[in-house]
Design a protein around this motif. Structure first.
Motif, PDB file in Angstrom:
ATOM      1  N   ALA A  69      -1.227   3.586 -12.368  1.00 48.38           N
ATOM      2  CA  ALA A  69      -0.388   2.656 -11.410  1.00 48.38           C
ATOM      3  C   ALA A  69       0.527   1.843 -12.173  1.00 48.38           C
ATOM      4  CB  ALA A  69      -1.276   1.606 -10.463  1.00 48.38           C
ATOM      5  N   ALA A  70       0.205   1.236 -13.665  1.00 49.36           N
ATOM      6  CA  ALA A  70       1.262   0.546 -14.127  1.00 49.36           C
ATOM      7  C   ALA A  70       2.089   1.698 -14.867  1.00 49.36           C
ATOM      8  CB  ALA A  70       0.526  -0.068 -15.321  1.00 49.36           C
ATOM      9  N   ALA A  71       1.875   2.891 -15.111  1.00 51.22           N
ATOM     10  CA  ALA A  71       2.779   3.857 -15.764  1.00 51.22           C
ATOM     11  C   ALA A  71       3.692   4.290 -14.460  1.00 51.22           C
ATOM     12  CB  ALA A  71       2.058   4.939 -16.173  1.00 51.22           C
ATOM     13  N   ILE A  72       3.095   4.273 -13.100  1.00 50.76           N
ATOM     14  CA  ILE A  72       4.191   4.703 -12.246  1.00 50.76           C
ATOM     15  C   ILE A  72       5.131   3.522 -11.782  1.00 50.76           C
ATOM     16  CG2 ILE A  72       4.145   5.338  -9.899  1.00 50.76           C
ATOM     17  CD1 ILE A  72       1.390   6.555 -10.144  1.00 50.76           C
ATOM     18  N   GLY A  73       4.585   2.081 -12.100  1.00 52.23           N
ATOM     19  CA  GLY A  73       5.622   1.157 -12.009  1.00 52.23           C
ATOM     20  C   GLY A  73       4.778   0.321 -10.484  1.00 52.23           C
ATOM     21  N   PHE A  74       3.689   0.349 -10.383  1.00 51.97           N
ATOM     22  CA  PHE A  74       2.874  -0.161  -9.223  1.00 51.97           C
ATOM     23  C   PHE A  74       1.685  -0.875  -9.989  1.00 51.97           C
ATOM     24  CE2 PHE A  74       5.346   2.876  -6.901  1.00 51.97           C
ATOM     25  CZ  PHE A  74       5.471   2.313  -5.552  1.00 51.97           C
ATOM     26  N   SER A  75       0.855  -1.700  -9.164  1.00 54.68           N
ATOM     27  CA  SER A  75      -0.278  -2.451  -9.587  1.00 54.68           C
ATOM     28  C   SER A  75      -1.437  -1.816  -8.936  1.00 54.68           C
ATOM     29  CB  SER A  75      -0.206  -3.928  -9.430  1.00 54.68           C
ATOM     30  OG  SER A  75      -0.467  -4.135  -7.868  1.00 54.68           O
ATOM     31  N   LEU A  76      -2.587  -2.058  -9.477  1.00 52.94           N
ATOM     32  CA  LEU A  76      -3.739  -1.527  -8.808  1.00 52.94           C
ATOM     33  C   LEU A  76      -3.912  -1.985  -7.202  1.00 52.94           C
ATOM     34  CD1 LEU A  76      -6.279  -0.007  -9.181  1.00 52.94           C
ATOM     35  CD2 LEU A  76      -7.530  -1.759 -10.066  1.00 52.94           C
ATOM     36  N   ASP A  77      -3.492  -3.238  -7.182  1.00 57.20           N
ATOM     37  CA  ASP A  77      -3.599  -3.835  -5.775  1.00 57.20           C
ATOM     38  C   ASP A  77      -2.733  -2.934  -4.754  1.00 57.20           C
ATOM     39  OD1 ASP A  77      -4.724  -5.881  -6.761  1.00 57.20           O
ATOM     40  OD2 ASP A  77      -3.256  -7.061  -6.956  1.00 57.20           O
ATOM     41  N   ASP A  78      -2.039  -2.063  -5.099  1.00 59.08           N
ATOM     42  CA  ASP A  78      -0.861  -1.202  -4.045  1.00 59.08           C
ATOM     43  C   ASP A  78      -1.717   0.001  -4.003  1.00 59.08           C
ATOM     44  OD1 ASP A  78       0.978  -3.169  -4.456  1.00 59.08           O
ATOM     45  OD2 ASP A  78       1.769  -2.229  -6.363  1.00 59.08           O
ATOM     46  N   TRP A  79      -2.684   0.387  -5.046  1.00 55.90           N
ATOM     47  CA  TRP A  79      -3.195   1.937  -5.043  1.00 55.90           C
ATOM     48  C   TRP A  79      -4.028   1.770  -3.588  1.00 55.90           C
ATOM     49  CZ3 TRP A  79      -3.792   5.184  -9.139  1.00 55.90           C
ATOM     50  CH2 TRP A  79      -4.441   6.257  -9.134  1.00 55.90           C
ATOM     51  N   THR A  80      -3.710   3.098  -2.901  1.00 53.42           N
ATOM     52  CA  THR A  80      -4.513   3.340  -1.459  1.00 53.42           C
ATOM     53  C   THR A  80      -4.816   4.642  -1.083  1.00 53.42           C
ATOM     54  OG1 THR A  80      -2.877   1.591  -0.623  1.00 53.42           O
ATOM     55  CG2 THR A  80      -4.036   2.761   0.900  1.00 53.42           C
ATOM     56  N   CYS A  81      -5.894   4.974  -0.739  1.00 42.83           N
ATOM     57  CA  CYS A  81      -6.510   6.245  -0.771  1.00 42.83           C
ATOM     58  C   CYS A  81      -7.518   6.588   0.265  1.00 42.83           C
ATOM     59  CB  CYS A  81      -6.968   6.667  -2.088  1.00 42.83           C
ATOM     60  SG  CYS A  81      -8.403   5.712  -2.617  1.00 42.83           S
ATOM     61  N   GLY A  82      -7.954   7.771   0.631  1.00 45.13           N
ATOM     62  CA  GLY A  82      -8.869   8.142   1.586  1.00 45.13           C
ATOM     63  C   GLY A  82      -9.879   8.735   0.778  1.00 45.13           C
ATOM     64  N   GLU A  83     -11.245   8.653   1.807  1.00 49.01           N
ATOM     65  CA  GLU A  83     -12.535   9.517   1.233  1.00 49.01           C
ATOM     66  C   GLU A  83     -12.223  10.854   1.849  1.00 49.01           C
ATOM     67  OE1 GLU A  83     -15.834   9.459  -0.921  1.00 49.01           O
ATOM     68  OE2 GLU A  83     -14.240   8.168  -0.897  1.00 49.01           O
ATOM     69  N   GLN A  84     -11.951  11.863   0.975  1.00 45.67           N
ATOM     70  CA  GLN A  84     -11.463  13.326   1.103  1.00 45.67           C
ATOM     71  C   GLN A  84     -12.978  14.002   1.961  1.00 45.67           C
ATOM     72  OE1 GLN A  84      -8.157  12.624  -1.924  1.00 45.67           O
ATOM     73  NE2 GLN A  84      -9.346  14.503  -2.027  1.00 45.67           N
ATOM     74  N   VAL A  85     -12.697  14.799   2.880  1.00 43.05           N
ATOM     75  CA  VAL A  85     -13.979  15.692   3.321  1.00 43.05           C
ATOM     76  C   VAL A  85     -13.447  16.894   3.430  1.00 43.05           C
ATOM     77  CG1 VAL A  85     -15.299  13.859   4.136  1.00 43.05           C
ATOM     78  CG2 VAL A  85     -13.396  14.792   5.615  1.00 43.05           C
ATOM     79  N   HIS A  86     -12.182  17.553   3.016  1.00 41.03           N
ATOM     80  CA  HIS A  86     -11.553  18.869   3.141  1.00 41.03           C
ATOM     81  C   HIS A  86     -11.433  19.034   4.801  1.00 41.03           C
ATOM     82  CE1 HIS A  86     -11.910  20.406  -0.824  1.00 41.03           C
ATOM     83  NE2 HIS A  86     -12.901  19.737  -1.069  1.00 41.03           N
ATOM     84  N   GLY A  87     -10.796  18.137   5.268  1.00 43.68           N
ATOM     85  CA  GLY A  87     -10.561  18.115   6.723  1.00 43.68           C
ATOM     86  C   GLY A  87      -8.767  17.863   6.992  1.00 43.68           C
ATOM     87  N   VAL A  88      -8.686  17.602   8.130  1.00 42.47           N
ATOM     88  CA  VAL A  88      -7.162  17.482   8.595  1.00 42.47           C
ATOM     89  C   VAL A  88      -6.825  16.076   9.143  1.00 42.47           C
ATOM     90  CG1 VAL A  88      -6.870  20.116   8.937  1.00 42.47           C
ATOM     91  CG2 VAL A  88      -7.529  18.617  10.922  1.00 42.47           C
ATOM     92  N   ARG A  89      -7.782  15.280   9.053  1.00 41.96           N
ATOM     93  CA  ARG A  89      -7.227  13.811   9.770  1.00 41.96           C
ATOM     94  C   ARG A  89      -6.498  13.050   8.797  1.00 41.96           C
ATOM     95  NH1 ARG A  89     -11.975   9.106  10.654  1.00 41.96           N
ATOM     96  NH2 ARG A  89     -10.668   7.580  11.587  1.00 41.96           N
ATOM     97  N   GLY A 121       5.997  -0.469  -1.427  1.00 44.36           N
ATOM     98  CA  GLY A 121       5.014  -1.197  -2.242  1.00 44.36           C
ATOM     99  C   GLY A 121       3.605  -0.585  -2.209  1.00 44.36           C
ATOM    100  N   VAL A 122       3.600   0.328  -1.181  1.00 42.09           N
ATOM    101  CA  VAL A 122       2.267   0.941  -1.007  1.00 42.09           C
ATOM    102  C   VAL A 122       2.249   2.202  -1.755  1.00 42.09           C
ATOM    103  CG1 VAL A 122       0.751   2.040   0.592  1.00 42.09           C
ATOM    104  CG2 VAL A 122       1.683  -0.019   1.236  1.00 42.09           C
ATOM    105  N   LEU A 123       1.154   2.350  -2.654  1.00 41.30           N
ATOM    106  CA  LEU A 123       1.108   3.580  -3.364  1.00 41.30           C
ATOM    107  C   LEU A 123      -0.023   4.338  -2.611  1.00 41.30           C
ATOM    108  CD1 LEU A 123       2.065   5.171  -6.033  1.00 41.30           C
ATOM    109  CD2 LEU A 123       0.141   3.915  -7.301  1.00 41.30           C
ATOM    110  N   LEU A 124       0.248   5.587  -2.153  1.00 40.19           N
ATOM    111  CA  LEU A 124      -0.603   6.569  -1.611  1.00 40.19           C
ATOM    112  C   LEU A 124      -1.046   7.374  -2.627  1.00 40.19           C
ATOM    113  CD1 LEU A 124       1.356   7.719   1.709  1.00 40.19           C
ATOM    114  CD2 LEU A 124      -0.278   5.692   1.312  1.00 40.19           C
ATOM    115  N   THR A 125      -2.293   7.714  -2.771  1.00 45.57           N
ATOM    116  CA  THR A 125      -2.802   8.640  -3.570  1.00 45.57           C
ATOM    117  C   THR A 125      -3.800   9.430  -2.977  1.00 45.57           C
ATOM    118  OG1 THR A 125      -4.691   7.037  -4.297  1.00 45.57           O
ATOM    119  CG2 THR A 125      -2.588   6.931  -5.414  1.00 45.57           C
ATOM    120  N   SER A 126      -4.334  10.581  -3.777  1.00 36.19           N
ATOM    121  CA  SER A 126      -5.416  11.518  -3.344  1.00 36.19           C
ATOM    122  C   SER A 126      -5.803  12.203  -4.472  1.00 36.19           C
ATOM    123  CB  SER A 126      -5.132  12.442  -2.081  1.00 36.19           C
ATOM    124  OG  SER A 126      -4.071  13.176  -2.300  1.00 36.19           O
ATOM    125  N   PHE A 127      -6.832  13.032  -4.466  1.00 33.40           N
ATOM    126  CA  PHE A 127      -7.347  13.360  -5.661  1.00 33.40           C
ATOM    127  C   PHE A 127      -7.842  14.955  -5.552  1.00 33.40           C
ATOM    128  CE2 PHE A 127      -8.728   8.991  -4.627  1.00 33.40           C
ATOM    129  CZ  PHE A 127      -8.009   8.514  -5.451  1.00 33.40           C
TER     130      PHE A 127
END
Length: 285
Positions: A69-89, A121-127
């Motif tokens: 997050a810091a390398a991208i220019g955000f903080s960990l508080d901005d990091w936002t993600c989903g619990e992935q299940v190979h779906g389309v939601r 200010g929201v950092l969307l992430t997925s894995f």
């Protein structure tokens, strides 16, 4: 030209979608993909593992996310993600959702493989560790989105679901949306069997695989019930079907299996490995 450009970064390995570097309205847009180097995780997750579900030490994952997050220019508080299940939601991320999933799996958007937001200010992430990261940006409305697309999510049409969701939530018009397809396993390395190919042939995404030109772009029949499948190209076709202009779609040449020194690969590593992250976010100049 490769759209995901490897950066010289001491704290986290980053592949940045440089073309999307500017957004209207006094904001900066950042989007990209992480590599496997620059973190603190131990083998077999060495070193920049960013996902909790693989069995790595939680404190190492949090530190890796903090560095990224810091390398991208955000903080960990901005990091936002989903619990992935190979779906389309698709999850809609509002101001109060900032930081969901940053410190644990329980607080993430559950059963969610796609996220959209228009909140700076929201950092969307997925894995990922071979699946396809999809990126969406509407420069007119300022909305952005991410989608995690394995073969199930790809054939389920998660790319089209993101476009629909951005239209419903923000008034985005498909012809204004820019899209990108990030580092993932390529058709050079992604072998599947008839079980998967039956889903490809019967998908409702208008792939027109009876057409020989299209068929040759989507997969190679090796014989004996084995096929080399091009998930990147399938997603590109679905994006075009959803109304995104061909010239507004960027597609990587990176293969996570071929470039094993740079990326985690579920197939190359035999199923036990770390996860990279895709990201997209807007911040004030």
């Amino acid at each position: 030209m490769e759209p995901f450009v490897k950066q010289d970064e001491h704290t986290a390995s980053l592949f940045v979608l440089e073309k999307w570097g500017k957004a209207p309205g006094g904001t900066l847009l950042t989007a990209g993909f992480t590599g496997r180097k620059g973190g603190v995780s131990l083998a077999p997750y060495d070193s920049l593992n960013l996902a909790f579900h693989v069995g790595d030490r939680p404190e190492d994952i949090v530190e890796n996310r903090r560095r990224t997050a810091a390398a991208i220019g955000f903080s960990l508080d901005d990091w936002t993600c989903g619990e992935q299940v190979h779906g389309v939601r698709i999850g809609v991320v509002r101001e109060g959702d900032r930081g969901r999933g940053s410190l644990d799996r329980a607080s993430a958007f559950q059963d969610t493989d796609g996220l959209i937001t228009n909140v700076p200010g929201v950092l969307l992430t997925s894995f990922y560790a071979d699946c396809v990261p999809l990126y969406f940006w509407d420069p007119v409305t300022g909305a952005v989105g991410l989608a995690h697309a394995g073969w199930k999510g790809t054939l389920g049409g998660i790319a089209e679901e993101i476009v629909r969701s951005m239209a419903a939530e923000y008034g985005s018009q498909p012809q204004h949306i820019h899209a990108a397809i990030g580092p993932s396993i390529g058709e050079c390395c992604y072998e599947v069997d008839d079980r998967v190919m039956d889903h490809v042939r019967n998908s409702g995404n208008g792939l027109l695989i009876s057409d020989e030109v299209t068929k040759s772009a989507l997969y190679l029949d090796k014989g004996d019930g084995k096929y080399m499948l091009n998930l990147k190209e399938i997603n590109r076709h679905i994006m075009i079907k959803a109304g995104i202009l061909t010239e507004d779609i960027e597609c990587t040449s990176w293969c996570t299996s071929c470039s094993h020194d740079l990326f985690f690969s579920y197939r190359k590593d035999g199923g036990t490995t770390g996860r990279m992250a895709s990201w997209i976010g807007m911040r004030k100049r």
